[in-house]
Scaffold this motif. Structure first.
Motif: not given
Length: 86
Positions: A19-20, A42-45, A48-49, A61, A63
């Motif tokens: 997550a970034d 991948y999570a961009s926010s 999203e996580v 995770v 983070l």
């Protein structure tokens, strides 16, 4: 740190949510972790996580603590309060 967590033999790859808000971080992590041992998502926010953790199971995770929509600390707090932490 992931090597210590994932050091025991497994039948399935270790599932990690990265997550970034900077996609280059995900690209870097992808380049250093062997794909046969790790499945990366991948999570961009922060939002999203939280959605990803609701719909999928992760072993870890990675983070970012400073994301634009909510801090990593806020995400951790939400996961712990709701009992969803991986």
């Amino acid at each position: 740190a992931l090597e210590q967590i994932a050091s025991s033999p497994r039948a399935t790859p270790f599932r990690v949510l990265v997550a970034d808000d900077d996609p280059l971080v995900f690209k870097f992590v992808t380049s250093i972790l062997p794909p046969h041992e790790y499945v990366l998502h991948y999570a961009s926010s922060g939002a999203e996580v939280l959605r990803a953790v609701d719909t999928q199971q992760f072993d870890a995770v990675l983070l970012d603590l400073r994301m634009p929509d909510q801090s990593g600390y806020d995400v951790i707090r939400s996961l712990k309060l709701e009992g969803r932490a991986p």
